[in-house]
Design an enzyme around this catalytic site. Structure first.
Site, PDB file in Angstrom:
ATOM      1  N   ASP A   1       0.832  -1.204   0.000  1.00 30.78           N
ATOM      2  CA  ASP A   1       0.000   0.000   0.000  1.00 30.78           C
ATOM      3  C   ASP A   1       0.868   1.256   0.000  1.00 30.78           C
ATOM      4  O   ASP A   1       1.478   1.584   1.016  1.00 30.78           O
ATOM      5  CB  ASP A   1      -0.895  -0.044   1.243  1.00 30.78           C
ATOM      6  CG  ASP A   1      -1.785   1.173   1.385  1.00 30.78           C
ATOM      7  OD1 ASP A   1      -2.027   1.855   0.359  1.00 30.78           O
ATOM      8  OD2 ASP A   1      -2.233   1.447   2.507  1.00 30.78           O
TER       9      ASP A   1
ATOM     10  N   ASP B   1      -2.049   6.141  -4.881  1.00 26.68           N
ATOM     11  CA  ASP B   1      -2.261   5.129  -3.847  1.00 26.68           C
ATOM     12  C   ASP B   1      -2.631   3.774  -4.446  1.00 26.68           C
ATOM     13  O   ASP B   1      -3.763   3.554  -4.883  1.00 26.68           O
ATOM     14  CB  ASP B   1      -3.363   5.621  -2.902  1.00 26.68           C
ATOM     15  CG  ASP B   1      -3.573   4.712  -1.709  1.00 26.68           C
ATOM     16  OD1 ASP B   1      -2.894   3.673  -1.604  1.00 26.68           O
ATOM     17  OD2 ASP B   1      -4.421   5.040  -0.861  1.00 26.68           O
TER      18      ASP B   1
END
Length: 443
Positions: free
Chosen positions: A98, A291
């Site tokens: 992530d 992201d």
């Protein structure tokens, strides 16, 4: 109804775990995608994303080797998972990679709220495990993870860091992780770390262990496949280099905005084009976090309204779906986004998340891939107004570079993400070379 990746879907990658070789050539590791989420899950996922970015809160938040890691795409773009090892002797886990967070945590055998779906780390079987007396809670919107701050040997993509600090999770909210996933590895900067420690990738970089100060992602698309899969080849993650077989032309690097302290991987959105209408984005509304751990694209209220006003028949959703927009399912939405350079197209497949309702005229309506993140996203420098996730990132090869701090995009190589990955044409996909992962039907 089409299954879709939840907003909080997290990109993850299974890593080749042999010791780094003396060659500086990248090692390419496939990604795995998992965890189906339907349209009904979007409200909870939206809330999770807002908490992740503290939306509505005043809190701001070289010589060596490279490793290329196969990405596994699980259950039609719901998330992408990857492998690390932890402890001595090593125990193997699937974790989420992530770029929108910076902490490493893994569920343990002491987890009282975990299920058999998560493979737990057993500290008692690791001779190198050291626990502290500190307890920490990390919030993810839909819930939180709590545990003990600890240290142990962590390996990923052939790289090993002894005494890497991580959270040994003992309490976990239900449904925070997909079945088979045991934790999260954050790929943001140390500034974001709740543990206040250097993330795994940043330690490799500062220790001069990477051939190049960067890592790259190719995220494969499965949401157009008519077959629901629990996991499938999902692309590639490369540590310390790029996979040149997955993109064509030059990588267009744009430095992180001037004056910003590296935290999120930030870019400045300059324009968005929808159905041929180009919308200019002011600098005060364009700061975006790139992201891999988010599925959709979130933008400020006024911009999202303007975006969907360009799509005939689009309408704002209400109630639990407030902040999202729907459009007639028969409409093909064309969109592109620029960060001050190339205008990068977004596939219409990624702009359509699936049917959510039938309007008063009897028209089936589908949820759009760009949602309203709100007008207030916190205060202070470095707080993003946009969150640019996999809806966009599946359309480019993405590189995150530490020095100079920048994000780069390149055009995907011919044949990548042009057809559902389950079709016959996917056999020559270079991202699948050496991949031995099998696909399991959704049970």
């Amino acid at each position: 109804m089409i299954t879709l990746a939840a907003l909080f879907a997290l990109s993850v990658v299974p890593f080749v775990l042999a010791a780094p070789q003396p060659t500086p050539d990248p090692i390419h590791v496939p990604l795995l995608r998992r965890n189906p989420h339907n349209v009904e899950d979007l409200p909870k996922a939206l809330a999770a994303l807002k908490t992740k970015y503290r939306i509505g809160s005043s809190a701001a938040k070289r010589a060596g080797n490279s490793a290329s890691i196969p990405v596994i795409d699980e259950q039609n773009d719901s998330s992408y998972s990857g492998q690390i090892t932890l402890g001595t002797p090593p125990q193997t886990f699937q974790v989420i990679l992530d770029t929108g967070s910076s902490d490493l945590w893994v569920v343990t055998t002491s987890c009282t709220s975990c299920t058999s779906d998560e493979t737990p780390f057993d500290p008692s079987k690791s001779s190198s495990y050291t626990a502290s007396t500190s307890q920490l809670t990390i919030n993810y919107g839909s819930g939180s993870v709590k545990g003990t701050v600890a240290k142990d040997t962590v390996s990923c993509g052939g790289f090993t860091i002894p005494d890497q600090e991580f959270l040994a999770a003992t309490t976990l909210v239900a449904n925070l992780l997909a079945p088979g996933v045991s934790g999260i590895m954050g790929l943001g900067f140390q500034t974001l770390s709740s543990l206040q420690v250097s993330p795994f990738w940043q330690t490799l970089y500062s220790s001069n262990m990477l051939a190049e100060p960067l890592f790259g992602f190719y995220l494969e698309r499965w949401d157009t496949s008519s077959t629901i899969v629990s996991e499938a080849p999902g692309g590639s993650f490369t540590l310390g280099g790029t996979n040149t077989s997955l993109y064509t032309g030059d990588i267009e690097y744009i430095n992180l905005p001037s004056g910003s302290t590296p935290s999120y991987w930030l870019q400045q959105v300059s324009t968005v084009t929808v159905q041929g209408k180009t919308i200019q984005i002011s600098s005060s509304q364009g700061l975006a976090a790139i992201d891999t751990g988010t599925t959709l694209i979130g933008a400020p209220t006024s911009i999202v309204s303007e975006i969907w006003s360009a799509v005939p028949g689009a309408e704002a959703l209400t109630g639990e779906y407030a902040g999202m927009y729907a459009f007639p399912c028969t409409t093909t939405v064309t969109a592109s986004i620029s960060f001050g350079g190339t205008d990068w197209p977004i596939s219409s497949d990624d702009m359509n998340l699936g049917e959510v309702s039938i309007n008063s005229a009897g028209t089936p309506m589908c949820v759009g891939g760009i949602f309203d993140i709100g007008s207030t996203v916190g205060t202070g420098s470095g707080v993003p107004s946009w969150i640019v996730g996999d809806t966009f990132l599946k359309n480019v090869y993405t590189v995150f570079r530490a020095n100079p701090a920048s994000v780069g995009f390149a055009t995907l190589a011919s044949g990548l993400n042009t057809t559902p990955s389950g079709s016959a044409s996917s056999g020559a996909n270079p991202a699948h070379e050496g991949d031995t992962n099998t696909r399991r039907p959704l049970g």
